[in-house]
Enzyme design. Structure first.
Site, mmCIF file in Angstrom:
data_model
loop_
_atom_site.group_PDB
_atom_site.id
_atom_site.type_symbol
_atom_site.label_atom_id
_atom_site.label_comp_id
_atom_site.label_asym_id
_atom_site.label_seq_id
_atom_site.Cartn_x
_atom_site.Cartn_y
_atom_site.Cartn_z
ATOM 1 N N ARG A 91 -5.382 5.791 -6.074
ATOM 2 C CA ARG A 91 -5.706 5.479 -5.162
ATOM 3 C C ARG A 91 -6.228 6.875 -4.557
ATOM 4 O O ARG A 91 -5.580 8.134 -4.707
ATOM 5 C CB ARG A 91 -4.182 5.065 -3.909
ATOM 6 C CG ARG A 91 -4.799 5.210 -2.616
ATOM 7 C CD ARG A 91 -3.826 5.242 -1.780
ATOM 8 N NE ARG A 91 -2.779 5.959 -1.967
ATOM 9 C CZ ARG A 91 -2.200 6.999 -1.712
ATOM 10 N NH1 ARG A 91 -2.676 7.673 -0.370
ATOM 11 N NH2 ARG A 91 -1.059 7.346 -2.055
ATOM 12 N N HIS A 129 -3.242 6.502 1.891
ATOM 13 C CA HIS A 129 -2.503 6.038 1.492
ATOM 14 C C HIS A 129 -2.670 4.364 2.471
ATOM 15 O O HIS A 129 -3.297 3.629 2.398
ATOM 16 C CB HIS A 129 -0.649 5.591 1.800
ATOM 17 C CG HIS A 129 0.143 4.401 1.909
ATOM 18 N ND1 HIS A 129 0.505 4.006 0.810
ATOM 19 C CD2 HIS A 129 0.729 3.943 2.904
ATOM 20 C CE1 HIS A 129 1.264 2.825 1.672
ATOM 21 N NE2 HIS A 129 1.883 2.696 2.283
ATOM 22 N N TYR A 141 0.255 16.149 0.356
ATOM 23 C CA TYR A 141 1.054 16.004 -0.630
ATOM 24 C C TYR A 141 -0.024 15.875 -2.415
ATOM 25 O O TYR A 141 0.541 15.800 -3.842
ATOM 26 C CB TYR A 141 1.439 14.744 -1.104
ATOM 27 C CG TYR A 141 0.866 13.903 -0.184
ATOM 28 C CD1 TYR A 141 1.044 12.811 -1.624
ATOM 29 C CD2 TYR A 141 0.201 13.458 0.813
ATOM 30 C CE1 TYR A 141 -0.112 11.258 -1.259
ATOM 31 C CE2 TYR A 141 0.167 11.585 0.858
ATOM 32 C CZ TYR A 141 -0.314 11.294 0.333
ATOM 33 O OH TYR A 141 -0.953 9.652 0.697
HETATM 34 C C1 LIG Z 1 10.652 -3.035 2.371
HETATM 35 C C2 LIG Z 1 9.538 -1.243 3.143
HETATM 36 N N1 LIG Z 1 9.708 -0.192 3.028
HETATM 37 C C3 LIG Z 1 9.873 0.447 3.261
HETATM 38 C C4 LIG Z 1 7.863 0.105 4.019
HETATM 39 C C5 LIG Z 1 7.316 1.735 4.033
HETATM 40 N N2 LIG Z 1 6.038 1.871 3.333
HETATM 41 C C6 LIG Z 1 5.247 1.137 3.226
HETATM 42 S S1 LIG Z 1 3.520 1.520 1.697
HETATM 43 C C7 LIG Z 1 5.675 2.158 1.010
HETATM 44 C C8 LIG Z 1 5.146 2.468 -0.212
HETATM 45 C C9 LIG Z 1 4.333 1.756 -1.184
HETATM 46 O O1 LIG Z 1 4.361 2.032 -2.055
HETATM 47 P P1 LIG Z 1 3.488 1.275 -3.693
HETATM 48 O O2 LIG Z 1 4.260 -0.508 -3.804
HETATM 49 O O3 LIG Z 1 3.308 2.053 -4.840
HETATM 50 O O4 LIG Z 1 2.084 0.481 -2.852
HETATM 51 P P2 LIG Z 1 0.979 1.172 -3.065
HETATM 52 O O5 LIG Z 1 1.158 1.649 -1.320
HETATM 53 O O6 LIG Z 1 0.843 2.632 -3.243
HETATM 54 O O7 LIG Z 1 -0.071 0.713 -3.241
HETATM 55 C C10 LIG Z 1 5.884 1.950 2.570
HETATM 56 C C11 LIG Z 1 7.018 2.850 1.562
HETATM 57 C C12 LIG Z 1 7.724 -1.033 3.850
HETATM 58 N N3 LIG Z 1 6.569 -1.047 4.352
HETATM 59 N N4 LIG Z 1 8.529 -2.028 3.731
#
Ligand SMILES: Cc1ncc(C[n+]2csc(CCOP(=O)(O)OP(=O)(O)O)c2C)c(N)n1
Length: 392
Positions: A258, A262, A271
């Site tokens: 990415r 985020h 980070y």
């Molecule tokens: C159930 C839930 N827990 C926490 C969050 C907060 N949150 C949003 S994105 C994220 C990280 C997701 O990372 P990843 O699965 O690697 O996907 P990426 O965003 O890197 O595409 C978190 C913890 C959420 N949206 N839903």
């Protein structure tokens, strides 16, 4: 008695076809016509330019937070392009490039970004689900949809997208287990972009690969260079065939990065090191595919300039249409109306904050000025405080 190792009957192959100079391995190259590849390139470019415009719109207060796709375009186009129109696309919140391939209107995305539910209403004839913001829910939905289709006697399959962080969620394991046990024809596409917000992949899972988590559930799995459209396509084509013909689910781990934040509520410099980002920029999926096309005279400066102009016009038109639609909508209150019978104080605070920021209060003609201010560092969102926004 024995202490023999268990033979899993599966291993994790790694596929790479297009290298960083745009050269291909002829033996591994999938049979794709130049027009399809050019369409893939154009869709990737459109997703990237769309993110750039969205960032300006967000920084100037026109839309809320969103999750940029930059760097992950090849993972998305390589996989989604193996689907038929009657297959199901079950995305998370970062699948802009895949959505464009499916025909998603950028104006709808902008209406949703601005806080209006109407932006995620799906046309009746489309088998595309809206963005899943909770991390992981969409994988279970995809498994259920695929199973239901099979029970109805269809041969349509489902393809669902998620990040590396999502593979640490219970939903992921439940979805894979369900799909394997019931032979639900679903392809799980993990975009391992190395971070779950600020948490690096190594700190949120101890698995050597993410693909191996599928093997434990009885699904074939493969790792691919996610910045290589042809590798992602090859893996997806095979997985789709197995799902459609044999009802066998599978998983693809696209190893990618990415490049941007985020979401726009996040500051990645806190980070990760610039050197790391630069090293991945060198492996840009768009540049790689561009080099490939140029080497074959399918792309040159003139064609690229024309493509850029068309895309710019498409995006400008999308924002115009989004603004016109927003003018006619009732406001952002409906988003808050169906959560609790009695709204909580926090929800009420958010509702009021959204109403203050509603884009329809911005008068025509102010846009470009505000976007220029945003580019010059006068950032309305930063002034109002990012703390007001959600992280997902
Ligand atoms: C159930 C839930 N827990 C926490 C969050 C907060 N949150 C949003 S994105 C994220 C990280 C997701 O990372 P990843 O699965 O690697 O996907 P990426 O965003 O890197 O595409 C978190 C913890 C959420 N949206 N839903």
């Amino acid at each position: 008695m024995t202490r023999e190792p268990v033979d899993y009957g599966d291993e994790i192959p790694f596929i790479s076809v297009l290298d960083e100079n745009g050269d291909i391995d002829d033996d591994l190259m999938p049979d794709l016509g130049p027009e399809v590849v050019l369409k893939g390139y154009r869709t990737m470019l459109k997703a990237r330019r769309f993110d750039e415009r969205r960032l300006k719109l967000q920084r100037s207060g026109r839309i809320g937070t969103f999750a940029p796709v930059v760097g992950q375009e090849a993972s998305q186009i390589g996989t989604i392009s193996t689907l038929r129109k009657d297959d199901w696309f079950v995305p998370s919140y970062r699948e802009t490039a895949a959505g464009f391939w499916r025909g998603l209107d950028p104006a709808d995305i902008l209406v949703f970004d601005a806080g209006y539910n109407e932006g995620i209403s799906i046309p009746d004839d489309a088998r595309d689900l809206p963005n899943a913001v909770p991390v992981g829910t969409q994988m279970l939905q995809a498994a259920g949809i695929a199973h239901a289709g099979r029970l109805r006697g269809e041969d349509a399959i489902a393809m669902t997208y998620f990040g590396d962080g999502a593979t640490s969620q219970g939903d992921f394991h439940e979805a894979l287990n369900f799909a394997a046990v019931y032979s639900a024809p679903v392809v799980f596409v993990c975009q391992n972009n190395q971070y779950a917000i600020s948490v690096p992949r190594e700190k949120q899972t101890a698995s050597k690969t993410l693909a191996q988590k599928a093997v434990a559930n009885g699904l074939p799995a493969v790792q691919v260079d996610g910045n290589d459209l042809f590798a992602a396509y090859t893996a997806a084509r095979d997985a789709v065939k197995r799902a459609r013909e044999d009802g066998q689910p599978g998983m693809i781990e696209c190893v990618t990065y990415r490049i941007e934040m985020h979401t726009t509520a996040d500051d990645p410099t806190r980070y990760r090191e610039d050197d790391e980002v630069e090293a991945w920029r060198e492996r840009d999926p768009l540049d790689r595919l561009g080099d490939y096309l140029r080497d074959r005279d399918a792309l040159d400066d003139g064609k690229l300039e024309k493509m850029e102009k068309e895309i710019e016009a498409e995006i400008a038109d999308a924002w115009e249409r989004a603004e016109a639609r927003i003018e006619e909508l009732e406001g952002t209150d409906p988003m808050f109306a169906h959560i609790y019978a009695e709204p909580t104080q926090e929800l009420e605070r958010q509702r009021k904050a959204m109403a203050r920021r509603a884009p329809q209060e911005v008068h025509a003609g102010e846009d470009s000025e505000a976007e220029e201010d945003a580019e010059n560092g006068k950032d309305e969102d930063q002034v109002e405080g990012d703390g007001e926004k959600d992280d997902g």
